[in-house]
Design a protein around this motif. Structure first.
Motif, mmCIF file in Angstrom:
data_model
loop_
_atom_site.group_PDB
_atom_site.id
_atom_site.type_symbol
_atom_site.label_atom_id
_atom_site.label_comp_id
_atom_site.label_asym_id
_atom_site.label_seq_id
_atom_site.Cartn_x
_atom_site.Cartn_y
_atom_site.Cartn_z
ATOM 1 N N PRO A 268 -13.483 -2.971 11.009
ATOM 2 C CA PRO A 268 -12.936 -4.242 10.514
ATOM 3 C C PRO A 268 -14.004 -5.057 9.805
ATOM 4 C CG PRO A 268 -13.262 -4.325 12.895
ATOM 5 C CD PRO A 268 -13.512 -2.905 12.474
ATOM 6 N N SER A 269 -13.638 -5.626 8.674
ATOM 7 C CA SER A 269 -14.579 -6.429 7.901
ATOM 8 C C SER A 269 -13.814 -7.417 7.053
ATOM 9 C CB SER A 269 -15.451 -5.537 7.011
ATOM 10 O OG SER A 269 -16.247 -6.329 6.147
ATOM 11 N N GLN A 270 -14.284 -8.661 7.061
ATOM 12 C CA GLN A 270 -13.697 -9.686 6.210
ATOM 13 C C GLN A 270 -14.598 -9.978 5.009
ATOM 14 O OE1 GLN A 270 -10.628 -10.772 6.786
ATOM 15 N NE2 GLN A 270 -10.588 -9.419 8.573
ATOM 16 N N THR A 271 -15.670 -9.204 4.883
ATOM 17 C CA THR A 271 -16.638 -9.444 3.822
ATOM 18 C C THR A 271 -16.076 -9.024 2.473
ATOM 19 O OG1 THR A 271 -18.460 -9.067 5.368
ATOM 20 C CG2 THR A 271 -18.977 -8.981 3.012
ATOM 21 N N LYS A 272 -16.226 -9.905 1.500
ATOM 22 C CA LYS A 272 -15.856 -9.585 0.132
ATOM 23 C C LYS A 272 -17.122 -9.425 -0.700
ATOM 24 C CE LYS A 272 -11.303 -11.769 -0.041
ATOM 25 N NZ LYS A 272 -10.424 -12.712 -0.787
ATOM 26 N N GLU A 273 -17.149 -8.388 -1.505
ATOM 27 C CA GLU A 273 -18.331 -8.107 -2.310
ATOM 28 C C GLU A 273 -17.936 -7.210 -3.475
ATOM 29 O OE1 GLU A 273 -20.980 -6.152 0.330
ATOM 30 O OE2 GLU A 273 -19.594 -4.541 0.810
ATOM 31 N N ASN A 274 -18.864 -7.032 -4.404
ATOM 32 C CA ASN A 274 -18.634 -6.102 -5.501
ATOM 33 C C ASN A 274 -18.825 -4.669 -5.014
ATOM 34 O OD1 ASN A 274 -18.105 -7.970 -7.651
ATOM 35 N ND2 ASN A 274 -20.284 -8.488 -7.675
ATOM 36 N N PHE A 275 -17.937 -3.782 -5.421
ATOM 37 C CA PHE A 275 -18.063 -2.377 -5.038
ATOM 38 C C PHE A 275 -17.591 -1.504 -6.193
ATOM 39 C CE2 PHE A 275 -13.932 -3.871 -3.569
ATOM 40 C CZ PHE A 275 -13.069 -2.930 -4.088
ATOM 41 N N GLY A 276 -18.121 -0.287 -6.243
ATOM 42 C CA GLY A 276 -17.778 0.649 -7.303
ATOM 43 C C GLY A 276 -16.495 1.395 -7.003
ATOM 44 N N VAL A 277 -15.576 1.399 -7.974
ATOM 45 C CA VAL A 277 -14.281 2.063 -7.788
ATOM 46 C C VAL A 277 -14.464 3.566 -7.611
ATOM 47 C CG1 VAL A 277 -12.097 2.615 -8.922
ATOM 48 C CG2 VAL A 277 -13.010 0.300 -9.040
ATOM 49 N N LYS A 278 -15.267 4.177 -8.460
ATOM 50 C CA LYS A 278 -15.436 5.627 -8.409
ATOM 51 C C LYS A 278 -16.040 6.058 -7.078
ATOM 52 C CE LYS A 278 -17.145 9.508 -11.172
ATOM 53 N NZ LYS A 278 -17.806 9.893 -12.442
ATOM 54 N N ARG A 279 -17.032 5.316 -6.621
ATOM 55 C CA ARG A 279 -17.677 5.663 -5.345
ATOM 56 C C ARG A 279 -16.685 5.550 -4.198
ATOM 57 N NH1 ARG A 279 -19.702 2.712 -1.464
ATOM 58 N NH2 ARG A 279 -19.581 0.791 -2.690
ATOM 59 N N CYS A 280 -15.831 4.513 -4.207
ATOM 60 C CA CYS A 280 -14.834 4.349 -3.146
ATOM 61 C C CYS A 280 -13.829 5.500 -3.141
ATOM 62 C CB CYS A 280 -14.100 3.025 -3.320
ATOM 63 S SG CYS A 280 -15.008 1.600 -2.721
ATOM 64 N N ILE A 281 -13.379 5.891 -4.325
ATOM 65 C CA ILE A 281 -12.410 6.989 -4.409
ATOM 66 C C ILE A 281 -13.036 8.284 -3.912
ATOM 67 C CG2 ILE A 281 -11.053 8.394 -6.004
ATOM 68 C CD1 ILE A 281 -10.715 5.868 -7.717
ATOM 69 N N GLN A 282 -14.283 8.506 -4.256
ATOM 70 C CA GLN A 282 -14.975 9.705 -3.779
ATOM 71 C C GLN A 282 -15.115 9.687 -2.256
ATOM 72 O OE1 GLN A 282 -18.495 9.336 -6.212
ATOM 73 N NE2 GLN A 282 -17.751 10.797 -7.743
ATOM 74 N N SER A 283 -15.341 8.502 -1.675
ATOM 75 C CA SER A 283 -15.418 8.395 -0.219
ATOM 76 C C SER A 283 -14.092 8.749 0.434
ATOM 77 C CB SER A 283 -15.828 6.961 0.182
ATOM 78 O OG SER A 283 -17.136 6.666 -0.242
ATOM 79 N N VAL A 284 -12.997 8.288 -0.179
ATOM 80 C CA VAL A 284 -11.670 8.639 0.346
ATOM 81 C C VAL A 284 -11.453 10.142 0.264
ATOM 82 C CG1 VAL A 284 -9.184 8.380 -0.016
ATOM 83 C CG2 VAL A 284 -10.675 6.383 -0.190
ATOM 84 N N MET A 285 -11.881 10.759 -0.838
ATOM 85 C CA MET A 285 -11.671 12.193 -1.014
ATOM 86 C C MET A 285 -12.493 13.011 -0.024
ATOM 87 S SD MET A 285 -9.314 12.245 -3.059
ATOM 88 C CE MET A 285 -9.214 14.025 -2.881
ATOM 89 N N VAL A 286 -13.622 12.478 0.428
ATOM 90 C CA VAL A 286 -14.393 13.170 1.470
ATOM 91 C C VAL A 286 -13.525 13.372 2.710
ATOM 92 C CG1 VAL A 286 -16.300 12.890 3.107
ATOM 93 C CG2 VAL A 286 -16.673 12.463 0.674
ATOM 94 N N LEU A 287 -12.676 12.381 2.989
ATOM 95 C CA LEU A 287 -11.852 12.438 4.189
ATOM 96 C C LEU A 287 -10.626 13.332 4.040
ATOM 97 C CD1 LEU A 287 -11.939 8.646 5.152
ATOM 98 C CD2 LEU A 287 -13.121 10.502 6.319
#
Length: 319
Positions: free
Chosen positions: A167-186
């Motif tokens: 759980p996290s309420q933190t908002k920040e800038n993040f890379g779309v491609k990196r996030c999608i790749q993290s999902v694909m790892v799973l």
């Protein structure tokens, strides 16, 4: 205006004190009462004016009290409805989290199945090759490298799983491609088992501002829905493409599949809670509802349209 019960109906009459005048004046309606006040203001009998004003103020106070009570009742009803809506939202979020956790546990099991099988085979090979005198330093080094690679794959999967549900309420800038790749790892192994290819079409990374884990949930919800649609519709060619770009002060993320599209009878309601295209008992409709809630928290919108024998979900976020 003719007022049969208005003692001031005759303009030429002089206002006189009457027996129980207050009782007489209270029979007037508000319009007649105001007319009487105007006429009484020019009368030498000021006592009538005082009585009229007192009646008028009493009526005003009664109306104001009634209005205050109505406002209080409305405020209480509004607060009750807000609480019910908040409680419902929390239930939806909890249901979505539990559903996602169940799906992710399955995904992790798929991700671990192959490396565990590989490690088991290595163990059997080591024992057999030792008996046959085939083991030397090069053999040990190669086996160790392979085993370490499988273990690192499992550790990476576990780390992504833990981060995904942290759980996290933190908002920040993040890379779309990196996030999608993290999902694909799973989900990579599970999607391979279902003969689904996922292609990231965009090379240039773009940044979004918001909660990174919530964005991962949004992506996971959409691609898992596509996976289910492929299986439910018995689709042979199973392909998902993901593209992201920036244009005209907006960032866009498009996720398109070839799973047959959203049925026309529900496409306009697909983001509402408990609306689903899946067979009864196979879906709750919570996933896409929560996805659109995530999009709104990021200040954007999530839409869907059918295109090229599939569905295209588009996330639009202002820069």
């Amino acid at each position: 205006m003719t007022m049969n019960n208005n003692p001031f109906a005759n303009k030429n009459s002089i206002i006189k004190r009457r027996e129980n005048p207050k009782g007489k004046y209270t029979q007037l309606n508000t319009e007649e009462l105001l007319d009487a006040v105007k006429k009484s203001a020019n009368s030498p009998h000021r006592g009538d004016l005082d009585i009229l004003l007192e009646i008028f103020l009493d009526r005003y106070n009664e109306k104001q009290t009634s209005l205050d009570q109505l406002n209080q009742s409305l405020e209480e009803r509004i607060q009750l409805q807000l609480k019910l809506a908040q409680d419902a939202q929390k239930r939806y979020e909890q249901q979505a989290k539990m559903a996602a956790m169940g799906e992710m546990m399955d995904a992790v099991a798929h991700q671990w199945k192959q490396p565990l099988n590989a490690l088991s085979m290595m163990s059997d090979m080591l024992q057999t090759d030792y008996k046959n005198g085939l083991i030397n330093q090069d053999y040990i080094d190669e086996l160790t490298d392979h085993a370490q690679g499988q273990i690192e794959h499992m550790v990476t999967t576990l780390a992504e799983f833990r981060n995904f549900f942290r759980p996290s309420q933190t908002k920040e800038n993040f890379g779309v491609k990196r996030c999608i790749q993290s999902v694909m790892v799973l989900v990579n192994d599970e999607f391979l088992n279902n003969n689904i290819t996922v292609e990231i079409l965009s090379d240039k990374e773009i940044l979004l501002y918001g909660n990174e884990n919530e964005f991962k949930h949004l992506v996971l919800n959409i691609i898992n829905n596509a996976k289910d649609a492929f299986n439910d519709n018995n689709i042979k060619e199973r392909h998902i493409s993901i593209s992201f770009y920036q244009k005209d002060a907006y960032s866009y993320v498009d996720i398109q599949d070839s799973a047959g599209g959203v049925p026309s009878k529900i496409i306009n309601d697909i983001f509402k809670p408990e609306v689903t295209s899946k067979a009864e008992g196979k879906g709750t409709g919570i996933g896409l509802y929560m996805s659109t809630q995530i999009a709104q928290k990021m200040g954007g919108t999530l839409t869907v349209k059918n295109i090229n024998n599939g569905a295209c979900f588009s996330l639009k976020i202002p820069l």
